[in-house]
Design a protein around this motif. Structure first.
Motif, PDB file in Angstrom:
ATOM      1  N   GLY A 263       0.408  -1.527   0.278  1.00  0.00           N
ATOM      2  CA  GLY A 263       0.123  -0.017  -0.151  1.00  0.00           C
ATOM      3  C   GLY A 263       0.833   1.641  -0.360  1.00  0.00           C
ATOM      4  N   LEU A 264       0.512   2.125   0.076  1.00  0.00           N
ATOM      5  CA  LEU A 264       0.896   3.890   0.714  1.00  0.00           C
ATOM      6  C   LEU A 264       0.947   4.491   1.903  1.00  0.00           C
ATOM      7  CD1 LEU A 264      -1.574   5.821  -2.068  1.00  0.00           C
ATOM      8  CD2 LEU A 264       0.762   4.107  -2.482  1.00  0.00           C
ATOM      9  N   GLU A 265       2.014   5.113   2.480  1.00  0.00           N
ATOM     10  CA  GLU A 265       2.296   5.705   3.748  1.00  0.00           C
ATOM     11  C   GLU A 265       2.218   7.039   3.399  1.00  0.00           C
ATOM     12  OE1 GLU A 265       4.307   5.096   7.769  1.00  0.00           O
ATOM     13  OE2 GLU A 265       4.894   3.778   5.766  1.00  0.00           O
ATOM     14  N   VAL A 266       1.558   7.585   4.014  1.00  0.00           N
ATOM     15  CA  VAL A 266       1.534   9.384   3.971  1.00  0.00           C
ATOM     16  C   VAL A 266       1.645   9.752   4.900  1.00  0.00           C
ATOM     17  CG1 VAL A 266       0.468  11.132   2.033  1.00  0.00           C
ATOM     18  CG2 VAL A 266       0.163   9.086   1.698  1.00  0.00           C
ATOM     19  N   ALA A 267       2.984  11.037   4.967  1.00  0.00           N
ATOM     20  CA  ALA A 267       2.365  11.952   6.600  1.00  0.00           C
ATOM     21  C   ALA A 267       1.227  13.018   5.898  1.00  0.00           C
ATOM     22  CB  ALA A 267       4.182  12.362   6.243  1.00  0.00           C
ATOM     23  N   VAL A 268       0.544  13.344   7.117  1.00  0.00           N
ATOM     24  CA  VAL A 268      -0.953  13.938   6.694  1.00  0.00           C
ATOM     25  C   VAL A 268       0.088  15.076   7.886  1.00  0.00           C
ATOM     26  CG1 VAL A 268      -1.323  12.581   5.108  1.00  0.00           C
ATOM     27  CG2 VAL A 268      -2.280  12.693   7.567  1.00  0.00           C
ATOM     28  N   TRP A 269      -1.069  16.788   7.992  1.00  0.00           N
ATOM     29  CA  TRP A 269      -0.892  17.464   9.079  1.00  0.00           C
ATOM     30  C   TRP A 269      -2.267  17.508   8.418  1.00  0.00           C
ATOM     31  CZ3 TRP A 269      -2.562  22.310   9.791  1.00  0.00           C
ATOM     32  CH2 TRP A 269      -1.839  22.697  11.580  1.00  0.00           C
ATOM     33  N   GLY A 270      -3.887  18.042   9.577  1.00  0.00           N
ATOM     34  CA  GLY A 270      -4.859  18.866   9.064  1.00  0.00           C
ATOM     35  C   GLY A 270      -5.662  19.539   9.591  1.00  0.00           C
ATOM     36  N   ASN A 271      -6.540  19.425   9.074  1.00  0.00           N
ATOM     37  CA  ASN A 271      -7.517  20.201  10.544  1.00  0.00           C
ATOM     38  C   ASN A 271      -9.206  19.204  10.898  1.00  0.00           C
ATOM     39  OD1 ASN A 271      -9.679  19.634   7.971  1.00  0.00           O
ATOM     40  ND2 ASN A 271      -9.868  21.553   7.518  1.00  0.00           N
ATOM     41  N   GLY A 272      -8.813  17.791  10.496  1.00  0.00           N
ATOM     42  CA  GLY A 272      -9.897  16.764  11.375  1.00  0.00           C
ATOM     43  C   GLY A 272     -10.685  17.001  10.107  1.00  0.00           C
TER      44      GLY A 272
ATOM     45  N   THR B  61     -12.258  14.972   7.382  1.00  0.00           N
ATOM     46  CA  THR B  61     -12.416  13.711   6.444  1.00  0.00           C
ATOM     47  C   THR B  61     -11.579  14.198   4.861  1.00  0.00           C
ATOM     48  OG1 THR B  61     -13.499  12.499   7.697  1.00  0.00           O
ATOM     49  CG2 THR B  61     -13.197  11.474   5.284  1.00  0.00           C
ATOM     50  N   TYR B  62     -10.467  13.606   4.611  1.00  0.00           N
ATOM     51  CA  TYR B  62     -10.140  13.285   2.922  1.00  0.00           C
ATOM     52  C   TYR B  62     -10.082  12.292   2.797  1.00  0.00           C
ATOM     53  CZ  TYR B  62      -8.675  17.859   4.925  1.00  0.00           C
ATOM     54  OH  TYR B  62      -8.860  19.502   4.894  1.00  0.00           O
ATOM     55  N   ASP B  63     -10.024  11.934   1.017  1.00  0.00           N
ATOM     56  CA  ASP B  63      -9.632  10.905   0.038  1.00  0.00           C
ATOM     57  C   ASP B  63      -8.285  10.683  -0.292  1.00  0.00           C
ATOM     58  OD1 ASP B  63     -11.089  11.596  -1.721  1.00  0.00           O
ATOM     59  OD2 ASP B  63     -12.985  10.664  -1.934  1.00  0.00           O
TER      60      ASP B  63
ATOM     61  N   SER C 150     -12.301   6.130  -9.961  1.00  0.00           N
ATOM     62  CA  SER C 150     -10.938   6.075  -9.551  1.00  0.00           C
ATOM     63  C   SER C 150     -11.726   4.804  -8.257  1.00  0.00           C
ATOM     64  CB  SER C 150     -10.550   6.867  -8.887  1.00  0.00           C
ATOM     65  OG  SER C 150     -12.067   7.111  -7.999  1.00  0.00           O
ATOM     66  N   PHE C 151      -9.971   4.466  -7.919  1.00  0.00           N
ATOM     67  CA  PHE C 151      -9.997   3.724  -6.560  1.00  0.00           C
ATOM     68  C   PHE C 151     -10.076   4.583  -5.166  1.00  0.00           C
ATOM     69  CE2 PHE C 151      -8.728   0.553  -9.871  1.00  0.00           C
ATOM     70  CZ  PHE C 151     -10.142   0.121 -10.036  1.00  0.00           C
ATOM     71  N   ARG C 152     -10.820   3.772  -4.349  1.00  0.00           N
ATOM     72  CA  ARG C 152     -10.578   5.815  -3.437  1.00  0.00           C
ATOM     73  C   ARG C 152     -10.534   5.052  -2.045  1.00  0.00           C
ATOM     74  NH1 ARG C 152     -14.792   9.925  -5.199  1.00  0.00           N
ATOM     75  NH2 ARG C 152     -14.015   9.711  -6.815  1.00  0.00           N
ATOM     76  N   ALA C 153      -9.821   5.467  -1.276  1.00  0.00           N
ATOM     77  CA  ALA C 153      -8.958   5.562   0.927  1.00  0.00           C
ATOM     78  C   ALA C 153      -9.811   6.389   0.996  1.00  0.00           C
ATOM     79  CB  ALA C 153      -8.573   4.451   1.359  1.00  0.00           C
TER      80      ALA C 153
ATOM     81  N   GLU D  48      -5.870  15.128  11.114  1.00  0.00           N
ATOM     82  CA  GLU D  48      -5.656  15.352  12.442  1.00  0.00           C
ATOM     83  C   GLU D  48      -4.667  16.537  12.817  1.00  0.00           C
ATOM     84  OE1 GLU D  48      -4.880  12.601  15.807  1.00  0.00           O
ATOM     85  OE2 GLU D  48      -6.045  11.239  14.536  1.00  0.00           O
ATOM     86  N   PRO D  49      -5.488  17.712  13.277  1.00  0.00           N
ATOM     87  CA  PRO D  49      -4.101  18.898  13.839  1.00  0.00           C
ATOM     88  C   PRO D  49      -3.090  18.555  14.355  1.00  0.00           C
ATOM     89  CG  PRO D  49      -6.112  19.533  14.935  1.00  0.00           C
ATOM     90  CD  PRO D  49      -5.827  18.124  14.480  1.00  0.00           C
ATOM     91  N   LYS D  50      -2.468  17.918  13.536  1.00  0.00           N
ATOM     92  CA  LYS D  50      -0.643  17.264  14.017  1.00  0.00           C
ATOM     93  C   LYS D  50      -0.228  16.377  13.022  1.00  0.00           C
ATOM     94  CE  LYS D  50      -2.779  13.125  16.805  1.00  0.00           C
ATOM     95  NZ  LYS D  50      -2.382  12.474  18.303  1.00  0.00           N
ATOM     96  N   TRP D  51       1.282  16.344  12.940  1.00  0.00           N
ATOM     97  CA  TRP D  51       1.494  15.084  11.984  1.00  0.00           C
ATOM     98  C   TRP D  51       1.384  13.968  12.284  1.00  0.00           C
ATOM     99  CZ3 TRP D  51       3.171  16.529   7.018  1.00  0.00           C
ATOM    100  CH2 TRP D  51       3.375  17.900   7.020  1.00  0.00           C
ATOM    101  N   ARG D  52       0.962  12.943  11.223  1.00  0.00           N
ATOM    102  CA  ARG D  52       0.675  11.527  11.499  1.00  0.00           C
ATOM    103  C   ARG D  52       1.124  10.947  10.262  1.00  0.00           C
ATOM    104  NH1 ARG D  52      -3.657   8.746  11.018  1.00  0.00           N
ATOM    105  NH2 ARG D  52      -5.753   9.977  10.403  1.00  0.00           N
TER     106      ARG D  52
END
Length: 140
Positions: A70-79, A81-83, A97-100, A105-109
């Motif tokens: 699969g994929l691994e992505v570092a994200v930081w957001g605003n709470g 839901t994204y795809d 498309s193929f989606r997930a 969250e307002p922190k890096w993960r």
């Protein structure tokens, strides 16, 4: 592990007559370099989306990732839901498309997206990791 250095571009509902707007910029977010999507989503003119997207290869050719889980992505957001949307050579229409989904969250993960968790959108097919392609519809 393969690291990508994508050339992100902004995509919005204006491709279909919508009026949403936004930008994709490189910034430092909480001490880390990030590609940041910002914008205003408008439901006027049957619109309602903004995205950031990139092509895996400049020539649009396929990439075989069947050795990956699969994929691994570092994200930081605003709470919200994204795809993540992936396209393969199996898809013939730009809306397929193929989606997930993931919740930011307002922190890096780190968000892990197993290929097995991808769901087909507007296509009757299973995700084939041997033919991952560009985000754009490419006509042969």
């Amino acid at each position: 592990m393969m690291q990508l250095d994508p050339k992100w571009e902004f995509v919005s509902d204006t491709v279909m007559g919508g009026v949403s707007s936004g930008t994709v910029t490189k910034e430092i977010t909480e001490g880390r370099e990030a590609t940041v999507l910002r914008g205003e989503v408008s439901l006027e003119n049957n619109g309602g989306f903004i995205q950031m997207a990139f092509d895996l290869r400049e020539d649009g050719s396929e990439l075989d990732v069947s050795a990956w889980e699969g994929l691994e992505v570092a994200v930081w957001g605003n709470g919200d839901t994204y795809d993540i949307r992936l396209r393969t050579a199996q898809l013939a229409k730009p809306w397929q498309s193929f989606r997930a989904d993931f919740v930011s969250e307002p922190k890096w993960r780190s968000v892990k997206i197993p290929f097995a968790s991808l769901t087909a959108h507007r296509v009757d097919a299973a995700f084939d990791p041997s033919c991952l392609r560009a985000h754009r519809y490419i006509s042969n």
